[in-house]
Design an enzyme around this catalytic site. Sequence first.
Site, short mmCIF file in Angstrom:
data_model
loop_
_atom_site.label_atom_id
_atom_site.label_comp_id
_atom_site.label_asym_id
_atom_site.label_seq_id
_atom_site.Cartn_x
_atom_site.Cartn_y
_atom_site.Cartn_z
CB CYS A 194 -0.88 0.03 1.26
SG CYS A 194 -1.95 -1.41 1.40
NE ARG A 233 -7.62 -2.63 1.76
CZ ARG A 233 -8.64 -3.44 1.89
NH1 ARG A 233 -9.85 -3.02 1.60
NH2 ARG A 233 -8.48 -4.67 2.35
CG LEU A 234 -2.64 -4.12 -3.94
CD1 LEU A 234 -3.27 -3.84 -5.31
CD2 LEU A 234 -1.21 -4.61 -4.14
CB VAL A 238 -3.24 -8.20 -0.43
CG1 VAL A 238 -2.68 -9.60 -0.34
CG2 VAL A 238 -2.67 -7.50 -1.66
CG ASN A 262 3.54 -0.66 2.41
OD1 ASN A 262 4.56 -0.30 1.88
ND2 ASN A 262 2.80 -1.63 1.92
N GLY A 263 2.54 -3.37 4.58
CA GLY A 263 3.29 -4.60 4.79
C GLY A 263 2.41 -5.80 5.01
CB THR A 294 24.28 -2.13 -10.82
OG1 THR A 294 23.98 -3.47 -11.20
CG2 THR A 294 24.10 -1.96 -9.33
NE ARG A 351 24.85 -0.68 -16.49
CZ ARG A 351 26.13 -0.97 -16.30
NH1 ARG A 351 26.48 -2.09 -15.72
NH2 ARG A 351 27.06 -0.12 -16.71
#
Length: 562
Positions: free
Chosen positions: A2, A49-50, A52, A75-76, A338, A341
């Site tokens: 989130c 919000r996502l 899940v 978030n977590g 890096t 890339r």
Amino acid sequence: MCGIWALFGSDECLSVQCLSAMKIAHRGPDAFRFENVNGFTNCCFGFHRLAVVDQLYGMQPIRVKKFPYLWLCYNGEIYNFKQLQKQFGFEYQTLVDGEVILHLYNRGGIEQTASMLDGVFAFILLDTANRKVFLARDTYGVRPLFKVLTDDGFLGVCSEAKGLINLKHSTSLCPKVEPFLPGHYEVLDLKPSGKVTSVELVKFHSCKDEPLHAACDTVETLPSGSFDLETVKSNIRILFENAVRKRLMAHRRIGCLLSGGLDSSLVAAVLLKLMKEININYPLQTFAIGMENSPDLLAARKVAAHIGSEHHEVIFNSEEGIQAIEEVIFSLETYDITTIRASIGMYLVSKYIRKKTDSVVIFSGEGSDELTQGYIYFHKAPSPEEAAEESERLLKELYLFDVLRADRTTAAHGLELRVPFLDHRFTSYYLSLPAELRIPKNGVEKYLLRQSFEDSNLLPKEILWRPKEAFSDGIASVKKSWFSILQDYIDQQVGDLLLEKAAEKYPFNPPKTKESYYYRQIFEKHYSGQSNWLPHYWMPRWVKATDPSARTLKHYKSATQE
């Protein structure tokens, strides 16, 4: 996954400030809430919000009847919330795993709360009864967190720096935005004015220490003190399988990134095995990205056929990769060579997953190279002890490099990343092993990890023992690596004179190549004056390297040369 955002003690109108919260809308495409704090008119929370877990009661800030004075934005994923409920007799009011944070805090304070959470997290906890604000972030910084705190006590907190850099404040033209350190919590006093003062910043967990929450883990106590090879290999298998199993917690479809290298292949194989065991009734979707006939695509195809996943291949050309550079740097908030890339492929595959499939929870192999000494340059370590020290340094800095890449490239497309190699219990056990057990052997890096799964039949032998290939190189053909393609293009974009004067223009971390100059220009365009977010470039050690690519090291041998 989130997006969290909060302000305390804002002098400016909150309806103007909250526009900054919209900069992280990609992290939570399902819903948005903006909420003021009762009694503190200049304090507020923003949440993207996502969904899940707990589709019905998962909105934030989380508040429950039992603790009306507590406000939580996090978030977590907390994988042990059910075990903690059982152990302490907590009475939950929602199905949200993060609710456990409120109960733990009420029971034992912030130190115990942060230490008992098995998972990945970044949170803001407000206690209006005791006028305290708490910030905390998981051991490896798998979930991002940034903060800004001015001299007069204005605090801004956000999942990504882009949600803070344009905040308005009366006494400061450009408040200093900085990443919140992983494995730490901070205690701040909240004044009646809504302003805060920092009381203490505490490190609650080091990667080598067995986590406090191991006491209520689902895995039985392992034989300890014995470094007999068969016992060690068995423990590695048990703990890794447990790390994948606990991360199956989701109400949305699970998928897996698959490069065909050892790490993502092991994750995918164990994941599919466990999904079958608990009767998940859809096939596992695996995702590989590369240019036509790249080593990663060919290897991933082999793994997918062996484990029986529903495999997707995303093929891109150099033009598509180059076109994505600017949006990738904007998402990443870094100018590390890096990292950029390697992020381009991951960004493009995440874009595909979001548009073309319904997989949302995405497993990946991040963290293994740092933990199990997978980088090619570990072959040059002067001693096992120095290799072990380097491994720990890399783990501590993951939040600046690979973990940052993995979070931002997936979050940019509203996906949630899960990284079993960074499980607290698994990493602390692996780091407790004698240094000489963990070094490369017989010219092969990650020897112990490969050996541990040799008799499992989870993977084809040629994949289990496939040599290390950097993600940013494996996605291109063997003839011409991705970094060479990028450099050829950038050579035309950056003049020699610009590079000569690079140190004058960018005195901190001055670019030494046209490629790094090009990335730095784009970074400064979006995040002017924030170059301190990257303390140093990622580079291999113990070798005279001028480029971070594995393909430039003498030890590197492509499969076609063998």
